[in-house]
Design an enzyme around this catalytic site. Structure first.
Site, PDB file in Angstrom:
ATOM      1  N   ARG A 258       0.842  -1.218   0.000  1.00  0.00           N
ATOM      2  CA  ARG A 258       0.000   0.000   0.000  1.00  0.00           C
ATOM      3  C   ARG A 258       0.871   1.260   0.000  1.00  0.00           C
ATOM      4  O   ARG A 258       0.602   2.233   0.709  1.00  0.00           O
ATOM      5  CB  ARG A 258      -0.944   0.028   1.216  1.00  0.00           C
ATOM      6  CG  ARG A 258      -1.903  -1.114   1.303  1.00  0.00           C
ATOM      7  CD  ARG A 258      -2.919  -1.125   0.159  1.00  0.00           C
ATOM      8  NE  ARG A 258      -3.678  -2.349   0.199  1.00  0.00           N
ATOM      9  CZ  ARG A 258      -3.296  -3.474  -0.388  1.00  0.00           C
ATOM     10  NH1 ARG A 258      -2.187  -3.507  -1.113  1.00  0.00           N
ATOM     11  NH2 ARG A 258      -4.019  -4.556  -0.304  1.00  0.00           N
ATOM     12  N   SER A 333     -10.665  -0.177   3.835  1.00  0.00           N
ATOM     13  CA  SER A 333      -9.847  -0.403   5.037  1.00  0.00           C
ATOM     14  C   SER A 333      -9.296   0.927   5.532  1.00  0.00           C
ATOM     15  O   SER A 333      -8.575   1.598   4.790  1.00  0.00           O
ATOM     16  CB  SER A 333      -8.665  -1.315   4.711  1.00  0.00           C
ATOM     17  OG  SER A 333      -9.150  -2.514   4.193  1.00  0.00           O
ATOM     18  N   GLU A 429      -4.528   3.828   6.495  1.00  0.00           N
ATOM     19  CA  GLU A 429      -4.264   3.610   5.065  1.00  0.00           C
ATOM     20  C   GLU A 429      -4.884   4.772   4.279  1.00  0.00           C
ATOM     21  O   GLU A 429      -4.359   5.194   3.252  1.00  0.00           O
ATOM     22  CB  GLU A 429      -4.886   2.278   4.634  1.00  0.00           C
ATOM     23  CG  GLU A 429      -4.732   1.992   3.152  1.00  0.00           C
ATOM     24  CD  GLU A 429      -5.370   0.675   2.725  1.00  0.00           C
ATOM     25  OE1 GLU A 429      -5.196  -0.351   3.427  1.00  0.00           O
ATOM     26  OE2 GLU A 429      -6.060   0.690   1.686  1.00  0.00           O
TER      27      GLU A 429
HETATM   28  C1  LIG Z   1     -15.477   0.027  -0.329  1.00  0.00           C
HETATM   29  C2  LIG Z   1     -14.012   0.241  -0.611  1.00  0.00           C
HETATM   30  C3  LIG Z   1     -13.185  -0.852  -0.821  1.00  0.00           C
HETATM   31  C4  LIG Z   1     -11.819  -0.662  -1.072  1.00  0.00           C
HETATM   32  N1  LIG Z   1     -11.040  -1.757  -1.285  1.00  0.00           N
HETATM   33  C5  LIG Z   1      -9.725  -1.616  -1.543  1.00  0.00           C
HETATM   34  C6  LIG Z   1      -8.905  -2.755  -1.778  1.00  0.00           C
HETATM   35  O1  LIG Z   1      -9.365  -3.886  -1.775  1.00  0.00           O
HETATM   36  N2  LIG Z   1      -7.574  -2.559  -2.015  1.00  0.00           N
HETATM   37  C7  LIG Z   1      -7.045  -1.307  -2.050  1.00  0.00           C
HETATM   38  O2  LIG Z   1      -5.821  -1.208  -2.274  1.00  0.00           O
HETATM   39  N3  LIG Z   1      -7.795  -0.204  -1.846  1.00  0.00           N
HETATM   40  C8  LIG Z   1      -9.114  -0.323  -1.585  1.00  0.00           C
HETATM   41  N4  LIG Z   1      -9.894   0.778  -1.362  1.00  0.00           N
HETATM   42  C9  LIG Z   1      -9.273   2.112  -1.354  1.00  0.00           C
HETATM   43  C10 LIG Z   1      -9.402   2.906  -2.674  1.00  0.00           C
HETATM   44  O3  LIG Z   1     -10.428   2.394  -3.473  1.00  0.00           O
HETATM   45  C11 LIG Z   1      -8.101   2.882  -3.478  1.00  0.00           C
HETATM   46  O4  LIG Z   1      -7.047   3.383  -2.717  1.00  0.00           O
HETATM   47  C12 LIG Z   1      -8.217   3.702  -4.773  1.00  0.00           C
HETATM   48  O5  LIG Z   1      -7.068   3.489  -5.560  1.00  0.00           O
HETATM   49  C13 LIG Z   1      -8.375   5.192  -4.524  1.00  0.00           C
HETATM   50  O6  LIG Z   1      -8.648   5.779  -5.765  1.00  0.00           O
HETATM   51  P1  LIG Z   1      -9.334   7.195  -5.890  1.00  0.00           P
HETATM   52  O7  LIG Z   1      -9.312   7.590  -7.312  1.00  0.00           O
HETATM   53  O8  LIG Z   1     -10.662   7.169  -5.229  1.00  0.00           O
HETATM   54  O9  LIG Z   1      -8.299   8.100  -5.067  1.00  0.00           O
HETATM   55  P2  LIG Z   1      -8.628   9.392  -4.200  1.00  0.00           P
HETATM   56  O10 LIG Z   1      -9.307   8.983  -2.938  1.00  0.00           O
HETATM   57  O11 LIG Z   1      -9.306  10.421  -5.025  1.00  0.00           O
HETATM   58  O12 LIG Z   1      -7.146   9.860  -3.863  1.00  0.00           O
HETATM   59  C14 LIG Z   1      -6.302   9.080  -3.048  1.00  0.00           C
HETATM   60  C15 LIG Z   1      -4.919   9.764  -2.966  1.00  0.00           C
HETATM   61  O13 LIG Z   1      -4.288   9.724  -4.239  1.00  0.00           O
HETATM   62  C16 LIG Z   1      -4.031  11.046  -4.731  1.00  0.00           C
HETATM   63  N5  LIG Z   1      -4.335  10.990  -6.172  1.00  0.00           N
HETATM   64  C17 LIG Z   1      -5.474  10.530  -6.738  1.00  0.00           C
HETATM   65  N6  LIG Z   1      -5.358  10.549  -8.070  1.00  0.00           N
HETATM   66  C18 LIG Z   1      -4.134  11.061  -8.358  1.00  0.00           C
HETATM   67  C19 LIG Z   1      -3.440  11.351  -9.568  1.00  0.00           C
HETATM   68  N7  LIG Z   1      -3.993  11.122 -10.766  1.00  0.00           N
HETATM   69  N8  LIG Z   1      -2.200  11.883  -9.473  1.00  0.00           N
HETATM   70  C20 LIG Z   1      -1.630  12.136  -8.265  1.00  0.00           C
HETATM   71  N9  LIG Z   1      -2.247  11.881  -7.095  1.00  0.00           N
HETATM   72  C21 LIG Z   1      -3.483  11.345  -7.136  1.00  0.00           C
HETATM   73  C22 LIG Z   1      -4.978  11.951  -3.956  1.00  0.00           C
HETATM   74  O14 LIG Z   1      -4.461  13.269  -3.881  1.00  0.00           O
HETATM   75  C23 LIG Z   1      -5.032  11.259  -2.610  1.00  0.00           C
HETATM   76  O15 LIG Z   1      -3.897  11.584  -1.839  1.00  0.00           O
HETATM   77  C24 LIG Z   1     -11.281   0.638  -1.113  1.00  0.00           C
HETATM   78  C25 LIG Z   1     -12.122   1.747  -0.907  1.00  0.00           C
HETATM   79  C26 LIG Z   1     -13.481   1.550  -0.666  1.00  0.00           C
HETATM   80  C27 LIG Z   1     -14.365   2.740  -0.482  1.00  0.00           C
END
Ligand SMILES: Cc1cc2nc3c(=O)[nH]c(=O)nc-3n(C[C@H](O)[C@H](O)[C@H](O)COP(=O)(O)OP(=O)(O)OC[C@H]3O[C@@H](n4cnc5c(N)ncnc54)[C@H](O)[C@@H]3O)c2cc1C
Length: 435
Positions: A258, A333, A429
């Site tokens: 992670r 998580s 996380e």
């Molecule tokens: C129900 C649920 C289940 C999940 N299950 C998992 C799982 O099984 N495994 C897992 O690893 N994660 C899981 N996650 C966490 C999450 O889905 C991941 O971390 C996902 O990759 C976040 O993507 P996002 O676009 O929503 O990021 P955001 O929440 O929008 O951003 C997360 C971080 O990344 C940065 N960021 C986003 N996009 C960019 C970009 N293009 N360039 C630079 N920085 C950027 C943001 O500034 C922030 O710091 C889960 C979340 C939920 C709600």
């Protein structure tokens, strides 16, 4: 040697300028009257256009190479300088992008905690990203993807880039292995399903993870024995200070559990605009997880299993275990599984012989954070507006109207209690914004 982007060109005998943003992306600046530029985006999705970009790069025909200083001087000749543009910066024309003021973030994040962003811009191209980086450069900047891994502690007093760079493009195909580049703003799950429809296999275990493609390398998303690093080829990101587009291979990304360079040494320095994956029609199935095996068996799919069936099994397991953010706000998580030294583990296991643990790299031991929180009595704990999910102790939930501060207070109480009971420090996380 790898070409460093962007590269700048002008057309001899005309005022037209080109910014070659990458091997398949050119921004063309055409003069409009004495004061304005008309900006067009060209994506080389077919061979003739790819050839055109290659010729432009090689300065064939009427194209002349420009240094970035020369390019800036040309751009300054004809432009409407916006009031917010700091002197000395390249003044991007107003039509490239626009800031929305006081944007509501609750609906854009899966936790749904209420907060606003002072400025928000939807960015659909590399040029949009550069415009946003250079506009109001004195203000802090944050990138928002699907908002599924952030907890907003307060309003964001700065610029927020809502990543919407889209597109899926196959770059290479040898009959088995495929290299595909995907825009950072594409939905992760949508891309996984698309890849399976095309027969480009390897991402099936990562189905139904919320969020965007661009965020997937940030924390090296993972589930059911597969991490994004296992199928990663490279990514391209724009530097927040210089606007330069650079390519990162897996080694440069320094992926960990992670974790990646983008959360560590080069935190908040880059905007990821596209990610390339290396997939294969004959990618080996990863079904060693007990839950996947049982789900396949229940469905009678345990013989001659397809990649699509593994994805279906994963989706079923996830739906049965995890709350749907559309119904109950959460960010998956909340805590990482702690990775501790063998010596620290021996102290924990002496007091708690049934502690759930797994081997980790470098002789370390990974503990199941969900087990620690559950055993400490927090599973299903409820406060007025937030709580711990009743089926998955790792997931904190917003029962409605919770603020970031309330969710964080609960998280801190859990961390302190686990530390007191097990001597283990939990780490979030989820990205804490504005803490
Ligand atoms: C129900 C649920 C289940 C999940 N299950 C998992 C799982 O099984 N495994 C897992 O690893 N994660 C899981 N996650 C966490 C999450 O889905 C991941 O971390 C996902 O990759 C976040 O993507 P996002 O676009 O929503 O990021 P955001 O929440 O929008 O951003 C997360 C971080 O990344 C940065 N960021 C986003 N996009 C960019 C970009 N293009 N360039 C630079 N920085 C950027 C943001 O500034 C922030 O710091 C889960 C979340 C939920 C709600």
């Amino acid at each position: 040697m790898a070409t460093i982007f962007p590269q700048f060109r002008s057309l001899e005998g005309a005022d037209t300028l080109y910014v070659i943003e990458g091997p398949r992306h050119v921004t063309e600046w055409q003069p409009m009257g004495a004061e304005k530029w008309m900006v067009h985006q060209h994506y080389a999705s077919d061979y003739p256009r790819y050839q055109w970009v290659t010729e432009l790069l090689a300065c064939e025909g009427a194209a002349t190479d420009l240094s970035s200083e020369e390019w800036e001087a040309h751009v300054h000749k004809r432009n409407v300088v916006s009031a917010s543009t700091a002197p000395g910066r390249v003044p991007w024309p107003a039509e490239v992008g626009a800031w929305q003021r006081s944007a509501e973030l609750g609906p854009l994040t899966t936790f749904g905690a209420e907060a606003k962003s002072e400025r928000m811009a939807v960015v659909r191209t590399d040029a949009d990203v550069r415009w946003a980086l250079r506009s109001a450069p004195d203000q802090p900047l944050m990138v928002l993807g699907g908002g599924s891994n952030v907890l907003m502690h307060r309003d964001w007093t700065g610029r927020m880039l809502h990543m919407q760079v889209t597109g899926v493009q196959k770059l290479a195909d040898d009959g088995d292995e495929i290299e595909v580049v995907v825009g950072a703003g594409e939905s992760w799950h949508g891309w996984v399903m698309r890849s399976l429809d095309e027969g480009w296999n390897g991402l099936e275990n990562l189905a139904l993870i919320p969020g965007s493609v661009g965020a997937s390398p940030m924390q090296n998303i993972g589930a059911y024995g597969v991490e994004v690093k296992d199928r990663f080829a490279w990514l391209e990101a724009i530097h927040r200070e210089t606007g330069a587009l650079e390519r990162f291979d897996a080694e440069r990304c320094a992926f960990g559990y992670r974790d990646s360079l983008f959360k560590q040494a080069e935190r908040e320095q880059w905007v990821i605009v596209r990610v390339a994956f290396r997939l294969a029609r004959t990618s080996p199935l990863q079904t060693k997880y007990g839950a996947i095996q049982s789900e396949l068996a229940v469905r009678g799919w345990d013989q001659g299993t397809t990649h699509r069936q593994v994805a279906e099994a994963v989706m079923h397991i996830r739906r049965s275990k995890l709350p749907d953010p559309e119904v109950l706000g959460n960010a998956g998580s909340f805590f990482k599984n702690p990775v501790i030294s063998q010596a620290a583990f021996e102290a924990v296991v002496a007091a708690h012989p049934d502690v759930v643990h797994y081997p980790a790299p470098n002789g370390q031991v990974k503990l199941a954070a969900g087990w620690l929180i559950d055993q400490a009595g927090w599973k299903g704990h409820r406060r007025a507006t937030c709580g711990v999910h009743d089926r998955q102790a790792l997931v904190l939930v917003n029962h409605g109207g919770a603020t970031g501060a309330e969710i964080w207070a609960l998280a801190q109480d859990i961390m302190q209690d686990v530390l007191a009971k097990y001597g283990v420090q939990l780490e979030p996380e989820v990205n804490q914004i504005g803490l």
